[in-house]
Design a protein around this motif. Structure first.
Motif, PDB file in Angstrom:
ATOM      1  N   HIS A  58       0.833  -1.208   0.000  1.00 55.71           N
ATOM      2  CA  HIS A  58       0.000   0.000   0.000  1.00 55.71           C
ATOM      3  C   HIS A  58       0.869   1.259   0.000  1.00 55.71           C
ATOM      4  O   HIS A  58       1.209   1.794   1.063  1.00 55.71           O
ATOM      5  CB  HIS A  58      -0.921  -0.024   1.234  1.00 55.71           C
ATOM      6  N   HIS A  60       1.546   5.191  -2.190  1.00 57.53           N
ATOM      7  CA  HIS A  60       1.066   6.188  -3.160  1.00 57.53           C
ATOM      8  C   HIS A  60       2.269   7.028  -3.581  1.00 57.53           C
ATOM      9  O   HIS A  60       2.554   8.063  -2.980  1.00 57.53           O
ATOM     10  CB  HIS A  60       0.009   7.095  -2.534  1.00 57.53           C
ATOM     11  N   LYS A 149      -8.568  -1.531  -6.316  1.00 58.70           N
ATOM     12  CA  LYS A 149      -8.986  -0.755  -5.145  1.00 58.70           C
ATOM     13  C   LYS A 149     -10.142   0.141  -5.544  1.00 58.70           C
ATOM     14  O   LYS A 149     -10.164   0.704  -6.653  1.00 58.70           O
ATOM     15  CB  LYS A 149      -7.845   0.104  -4.627  1.00 58.70           C
ATOM     16  N   TYR A 151     -12.876   3.201  -3.721  1.00 51.39           N
ATOM     17  CA  TYR A 151     -13.031   4.143  -2.607  1.00 51.39           C
ATOM     18  C   TYR A 151     -14.515   4.339  -2.311  1.00 51.39           C
ATOM     19  O   TYR A 151     -15.312   4.508  -3.234  1.00 51.39           O
ATOM     20  CB  TYR A 151     -12.445   5.508  -2.972  1.00 51.39           C
ATOM     21  N   TYR A 154     -14.076  10.257  -0.612  1.00 52.10           N
ATOM     22  CA  TYR A 154     -13.397  11.159  -1.550  1.00 52.10           C
ATOM     23  C   TYR A 154     -14.261  11.274  -2.812  1.00 52.10           C
ATOM     24  O   TYR A 154     -14.351  10.327  -3.613  1.00 52.10           O
ATOM     25  CB  TYR A 154     -11.994  10.687  -1.960  1.00 52.10           C
ATOM     26  N   HIS A 181     -11.292   1.251   0.341  1.00 45.80           N
ATOM     27  CA  HIS A 181     -11.148   2.329   1.326  1.00 45.80           C
ATOM     28  C   HIS A 181     -12.524   2.495   1.953  1.00 45.80           C
ATOM     29  O   HIS A 181     -13.449   3.003   1.321  1.00 45.80           O
ATOM     30  CB  HIS A 181     -10.700   3.624   0.636  1.00 45.80           C
ATOM     31  N   HIS A 237      -6.183  -0.417   5.165  1.00 43.78           N
ATOM     32  CA  HIS A 237      -5.902   0.481   6.299  1.00 43.78           C
ATOM     33  C   HIS A 237      -7.000   0.491   7.379  1.00 43.78           C
ATOM     34  O   HIS A 237      -7.535   1.548   7.725  1.00 43.78           O
ATOM     35  CB  HIS A 237      -5.544   1.898   5.847  1.00 43.78           C
ATOM     36  N   MET A 285      -4.494  12.041   8.064  1.00 44.68           N
ATOM     37  CA  MET A 285      -4.593  10.963   7.088  1.00 44.68           C
ATOM     38  C   MET A 285      -5.997  10.413   7.229  1.00 44.68           C
ATOM     39  O   MET A 285      -6.694  10.692   8.202  1.00 44.68           O
ATOM     40  CB  MET A 285      -3.557   9.883   7.401  1.00 44.68           C
ATOM     41  N   SER A 286      -6.410   9.624   6.249  1.00 42.17           N
ATOM     42  CA  SER A 286      -7.742   9.037   6.345  1.00 42.17           C
ATOM     43  C   SER A 286      -7.689   7.549   6.073  1.00 42.17           C
ATOM     44  O   SER A 286      -7.093   7.157   5.066  1.00 42.17           O
ATOM     45  CB  SER A 286      -8.681   9.708   5.357  1.00 42.17           C
ATOM     46  N   ASP A 313       0.296   2.556   3.660  1.00 46.21           N
ATOM     47  CA  ASP A 313      -0.419   3.700   3.104  1.00 46.21           C
ATOM     48  C   ASP A 313       0.538   4.896   3.024  1.00 46.21           C
ATOM     49  O   ASP A 313       0.175   6.026   3.357  1.00 46.21           O
ATOM     50  CB  ASP A 313      -1.658   4.044   3.939  1.00 46.21           C
ATOM     51  N   CYS A 315       1.918   7.850   1.953  1.00 50.91           N
ATOM     52  CA  CYS A 315       1.279   8.887   1.131  1.00 50.91           C
ATOM     53  C   CYS A 315       1.788  10.229   1.648  1.00 50.91           C
ATOM     54  O   CYS A 315       1.053  10.998   2.282  1.00 50.91           O
ATOM     55  CB  CYS A 315      -0.245   8.741   1.283  1.00 50.91           C
ATOM     56  N   ASN A 334      -4.305  14.685   2.706  1.00 54.71           N
ATOM     57  CA  ASN A 334      -4.389  13.512   3.585  1.00 54.71           C
ATOM     58  C   ASN A 334      -3.266  12.521   3.302  1.00 54.71           C
ATOM     59  O   ASN A 334      -3.151  12.051   2.164  1.00 54.71           O
ATOM     60  CB  ASN A 334      -5.721  12.779   3.357  1.00 54.71           C
ATOM     61  N   GLY A 335      -2.513  12.193   4.314  1.00 53.25           N
ATOM     62  CA  GLY A 335      -1.518  11.147   4.149  1.00 53.25           C
ATOM     63  C   GLY A 335      -0.225  11.471   4.867  1.00 53.25           C
ATOM     64  O   GLY A 335       0.034  12.626   5.227  1.00 53.25           O
TER      65      GLY A 335
HETATM   66  O1  URP Z   1      -4.846   9.729   3.965  1.00 57.33           O
HETATM   67  C1  URP Z   1      -4.594   8.896   3.122  1.00 57.33           C
HETATM   68  N1  URP Z   1      -4.400   7.689   3.479  1.00 57.33           N
HETATM   69  N2  URP Z   1      -4.490   9.195   1.818  1.00 57.33           N
HETATM   70  C2  URP Z   1      -4.288   8.278   0.790  1.00 57.33           C
HETATM   71  C3  URP Z   1      -5.514   7.722   0.186  1.00 57.33           C
HETATM   72  C4  URP Z   1      -5.914   6.421   0.809  1.00 57.33           C
HETATM   73  O2  URP Z   1      -6.840   6.411   1.574  1.00 57.33           O
HETATM   74  O3  URP Z   1      -5.344   5.391   0.562  1.00 57.33           O
END
Ligand code: URP
Ligand code: ZN
Length: 458
Positions: A58, A60, A149, A151, A154, A181, A237, A285-286, A313, A315, A334-335
């Protein structure tokens, strides 16, 4: 090049034993006691544990969100991965609206091919479902893509429940898996509005806008959709006890649910959002960080085998990019970074504390992601014929985390000051020395990993 690693203790999910490893042409040729060959170079690993190269399922890397770009591209992100002992990352090839999956995959290859320090593969993140995309799912295994994946949150990325059902039905035909997600996007939007309307503009409002109920509801709904589609699913996550309880209840009812959690949900809690001077933004982060009780429940899941994989994750956004939300927490990108530290964090706070064994760590960080995402046993195992992606682990190393020495380009780490035990002393990628004592010795030796059908054990 021929190489023998002598006297190490080889770790697998099932157990550990002392043996030598003979490596030739980038593969593990032989595992045996007392291997001796006249022309082979020898690495003495006495007193060291030897793991298969870790896999982070995982990340990004080089990702544009529309307001900010992740701080690591494939080169810096995979160098960070290698420094920690991760030899394969699975990133998300994210479809832009209007694009085909083939175009999305091409875009991600352009970002990664020839620019990656470690091996890499892509989960396909579908954001624009239509008949053409539906037909393309059958073409993806030939491209080495068997995992997806979606979501539920978002607005720019999320799909509907009906679309989720259709995706699951198509992916199932190809022996693949869909990670989700799990956050209820409508509720998140509503709760963000509520926080802002009440004048709560700071980072303390972030966890309030995405409470555990929002995750648990989404997990429950996703599992229900999967029940109708009759296929296994992956929850990425996982952050909360409430979400975990939904998973465990579904498993008891016979549902096949895989779970990924991340070091941040095991080691950090939501008190960080109260920090002054906008410091809480480093942890936005989310899903958000939760309570101590959630950490404890997730550790129990890790210890008891209820968690299947630990990803990061990863990110990362630069501190300057986090400033976008200085006046409004909902605008903070976020991340956070994590790819470099995952093995050390899990070793320090999992193995060294006695919560889990090295064998568990091997299963969570290498073997299970390799199995679930169609790479086993040429990845995720110390086995004859496997890629010689190998970590010689120094369990006696001690240190402290600081962003100053990390390989990620991100200019902070959420784990600043954390005590660390153990490190990847030597990392081999395809039998080549990739890392020695924290120093990266290869530039862009990473190869694309064409993955096969997922291997399910639940
Ligand atoms: O906050 C995060 N994790 N951003 C990346 C997008 C995700 O949820 O994987
Ligand atoms: Zn992610």
């Amino acid at each position: 090049m021929e190489l023998i690693i002598k006297n190490g203790r080889l770790v697998s999910g099932e157990g550990s034993f002392e043996a030598d490893i003979f490596i030739a042409d980038g593969k593990i040729e032989r595992i045996d006691k007392n291997i001796s060959l006249p022309n082979a170079e020898v690495l003495d690993a006495a007193g060291r544990s030897i793991f298969p190269g870790f896999i982070d399922p995982h990340t990004h890397l080089d990702m544009e969100t529309g307001v900010a770009h992740t701080a690591d591209d494939f080169l810096s992100g995979t160098h960070a991965a290698l420094a920690g002992g991760t030899t394969t990352v699975l990133d998300f090839a994210t479809q832009n609206k209007g694009e085909t999956l083939t175009e999305a995959l091409k875009n991600w290859h352009a970002l990664a091919d020839g620019k990656s320090g470690c091996d890499y593969g892509f989960h396909m993140a579908i954001t624009d479902w239509n008949d053409g995309v539906k037909r393309e799912i059958a073409e993806m295994p030939a491209q080495g893509v068997t995992s997806y994946k979606l979501y539920m949150a978002y607005d720019a990325l999320r799909v509907t429940d009906a679309q989720t059902y259709e995706v699951l039905c198509e992916v199932k035909k190809q022996g693949g898996i869909v990670g989700m997600h799990c956050e209820n996007g409508d509720l998140v939007n509503e709760l963000i509005k509520k926080q802002l309307a009440e004048g709560n503009m700071g980072t303390a409002a972030h966890p309030l806008s995405r409470p555990d109920t929002v995750e648990a509801e989404a997990i429950n709904r996703y599992i229900a959709i999967a029940e109708l589609a009759d296929c296994p699913v992956n929850i990425v996550h996982l952050s909360s006890q409430a979400g975990l309880e939904v998973v465990l209840r579904a498993r008891r009812a016979g549902r096949k649910v895989y779970v990924e959690t991340c070091p941040q949900y095991l080691l950090l809690d939501d008190m960080v959002y109260m920090q002054p001077n906008f410091e809480g933004a480093k942890y936005v982060m989310s899903p958000p960080l939760r309570k101590k009780a959630d950490e404890a429940a997730l550790w129990q899941a890790v210890e008891g085998g209820d968690a299947d994989t630990i990803g990061t994750d990863h990110c990362p956004f630069m501190w300057a990019d986090k400033q976008l939300g200085r006046e409004d927490f909902s605008k903070i990108p976020n991340g956070a970074p994590g790819v470099e530290l995952r093995p050390q964090l899990i070793y320090t706070y999992g193995v060294k504390t006695g919560r889990i064994t090295e064998e568990d760590m091997c299963r969570l960080l290498a073997e299970n992601p390799a199995k679930l995402f169609g790479m086993y046993p040429y990845k995720g195992a110390l086995a004859e014929g496997a890629d010689a992606d190998i970590v010689i682990w120094d369990g006696d190393y001690t240190g402290r985390v600081t962003a100053k020495t990390q390989h990620s380009r991100c200019d902070f780490t959420p784990y600043e000051g954390f005590e660390i035990c153990g490190r990847a002393e030597i990392v081999l990628l395809h039998g080549q020395m990739a890392v020695r004592a924290g120093e990266i010795l290869i530039e862009n030796g990473g190869r694309y990993v064409k993955r096969g059908a997922c291997r399910f054990w639940r």
